[in-house]
Design an enzyme around this catalytic site. Structure first.
Site, PDB file in Angstrom:
ATOM      1  N   ASP A 178     -10.006  -0.506  14.541  1.00  0.00           N
ATOM      2  CA  ASP A 178     -11.029  -0.485  13.274  1.00  0.00           C
ATOM      3  C   ASP A 178     -12.336   0.109  13.752  1.00  0.00           C
ATOM      4  O   ASP A 178     -13.281  -0.426  12.950  1.00  0.00           O
ATOM      5  CB  ASP A 178     -11.036  -1.910  13.031  1.00  0.00           C
ATOM      6  CG  ASP A 178      -9.779  -2.401  12.728  1.00  0.00           C
ATOM      7  OD1 ASP A 178      -9.012  -1.842  12.186  1.00  0.00           O
ATOM      8  OD2 ASP A 178      -9.558  -3.725  12.914  1.00  0.00           O
ATOM      9  N   HIS A 197      -8.199  -0.992   6.102  1.00  0.00           N
ATOM     10  CA  HIS A 197      -8.558  -2.348   6.495  1.00  0.00           C
ATOM     11  C   HIS A 197      -9.122  -3.180   5.412  1.00  0.00           C
ATOM     12  O   HIS A 197      -9.897  -2.854   4.542  1.00  0.00           O
ATOM     13  CB  HIS A 197      -9.462  -2.258   7.720  1.00  0.00           C
ATOM     14  CG  HIS A 197      -9.843  -3.697   8.380  1.00  0.00           C
ATOM     15  ND1 HIS A 197      -9.077  -4.095   9.410  1.00  0.00           N
ATOM     16  CD2 HIS A 197     -10.774  -4.253   7.995  1.00  0.00           C
ATOM     17  CE1 HIS A 197      -9.627  -5.036   9.462  1.00  0.00           C
ATOM     18  NE2 HIS A 197     -10.804  -5.374   9.005  1.00  0.00           N
ATOM     19  N   ASN A 237       0.837  -1.259  -0.058  1.00  0.00           N
ATOM     20  CA  ASN A 237       0.075   0.134  -0.107  1.00  0.00           C
ATOM     21  C   ASN A 237       0.852   1.276   0.062  1.00  0.00           C
ATOM     22  O   ASN A 237       0.363   2.067  -0.569  1.00  0.00           O
ATOM     23  CB  ASN A 237      -1.018   0.120   1.180  1.00  0.00           C
ATOM     24  CG  ASN A 237      -2.245  -0.994   0.809  1.00  0.00           C
ATOM     25  OD1 ASN A 237      -2.860  -0.442   0.162  1.00  0.00           O
ATOM     26  ND2 ASN A 237      -2.308  -2.082   1.570  1.00  0.00           N
TER      27      ASN A 237
HETATM   28  C1  GRF Z   1      -3.306  -4.695   4.181  1.00  0.00           C
HETATM   29  O1  GRF Z   1      -4.161  -5.727   3.827  1.00  0.00           O
HETATM   30  C2  GRF Z   1      -4.023  -3.629   4.941  1.00  0.00           C
HETATM   31  O2  GRF Z   1      -5.313  -3.355   4.569  1.00  0.00           O
HETATM   32  C3  GRF Z   1      -3.542  -4.109   6.259  1.00  0.00           C
HETATM   33  O3  GRF Z   1      -2.727  -4.762   6.229  1.00  0.00           O
HETATM   34  C4  GRF Z   1      -2.266  -5.117   4.877  1.00  0.00           C
HETATM   35  C5  GRF Z   1      -0.900  -4.319   4.704  1.00  0.00           C
HETATM   36  O4  GRF Z   1      -0.190  -4.916   3.462  1.00  0.00           O
HETATM   37  N1  GRF Z   1      -4.066  -3.063   7.010  1.00  0.00           N
HETATM   38  P1  GRF Z   1       1.082  -4.039   2.681  1.00  0.00           P
HETATM   39  O5  GRF Z   1       2.097  -3.958   3.836  1.00  0.00           O
HETATM   40  O6  GRF Z   1       0.418  -2.675   2.475  1.00  0.00           O
HETATM   41  O7  GRF Z   1       1.443  -4.749   1.570  1.00  0.00           O
END
Ligand code: GRF
Length: 218
Positions: A145, A104, A16
């Site tokens: 959350d 999330h 992300n």
């Molecule tokens: C994602 O699925 C996000 O929704 C959750 O943790 C994960 C992080 O993935 N909070 P990344 O480290 O961004 O690949």
């Protein structure tokens, strides 16, 4: 317009974070200026280093120390938790009220709360028999959350899904949703009270081509 400075907090691999770095690299609206990790071995730190430029990276010595957390966010107007697995201490939440958001991998308020992260979320969705999952971006408050929801994007659950296939489908949507939310909030000047972003047109998935637009996003 000077881009709104954004701090991204991470604990894991940082896909992300990568989506934000890629989407905002040339954005006049928002820019990732700091990456803050709860652990020195977070893969996300490597992504931050590769991005180079003037991006500051910080590893927290004590993620439960509100002063350290607030200081680490520096001059960021918006703080994004992207796979950040530590609780933001209450005093830091209070200092940064309505300026900290989290992504999330499910449709909150279902399938969230303490202990609901990573694979466990998708296992729980599959066990429930729900036909829809999705991604949620919400404000961070004192409860895991539970802060007000900013935007959601649904994803179908297929009968043959495993936690891994569902996680991968949700993650693709996360990578599209999070930058849109960050840019939309930045365009609004990071309002000092909660906002809800509503998808333009149908938020439902048509032929596996989900499309959510906010504001004047083309
Ligand atoms: C994602 O699925 C996000 O929704 C959750 O943790 C994960 C992080 O993935 N909070 P990344 O480290 O961004 O690949």
């Amino acid at each position: 317009m000077t881009p709104v400075p954004v701090a991204v907090l991470v604990s894991g691999g940082g896909t992300n974070l990568q989506a934000l770095l890629d989407a905002l690299r040339d954005s006049p609206v928002a820019r990732v200026t700091r990456v803050v990790a709860s652990r020195a071995d977070a893969g996300a730190l490597e992504r931050a280093r590769r991005a180079g430029g003037s991006l500051a990276t910080v590893v927290l010595a004590r993620p439960d120390d509100p002063g350290e957390v607030v200081a680490a966010t520096g001059d960021a107007r918006l703080v994004v938790l992207a796979g950040y697995l530590k609780r933001i201490p209450a005093a830091a939440v209070a200092r940064l009220r309505w300026r900290v958001i989290n992504i999330h991998p499910a449709l909150l308020p279902a399938f969230g709360g303490p202990g609901m992260y990573g694979r466990r979320v998708h296992d729980a969705v599959l066990a429930s028999g729900a036909a829809l999952s999705g991604a949620t971006v919400h404000y961070v408050d004192e409860e895991y959350d539970r802060g007000p929801i900013i935007a959601q994007w649904p994803v179908p659950v297929r009968p043959d899904d495993t936690a891994d296939t569902l996680a991968a489908r949700v993650l693709q949507v996360e990578h599209r949703l999070l930058p849109r939310v960050v840019e939309a909030l930045a365009r609004l000047g990071v309002p000092e009270k909660p906002v809800r972003l509503v998808a333009a047109g149908s938020a439902f998935v048509v032929a596996d081509q989900p499309s959510v637009r906010f504001g004047d996003d083309p």
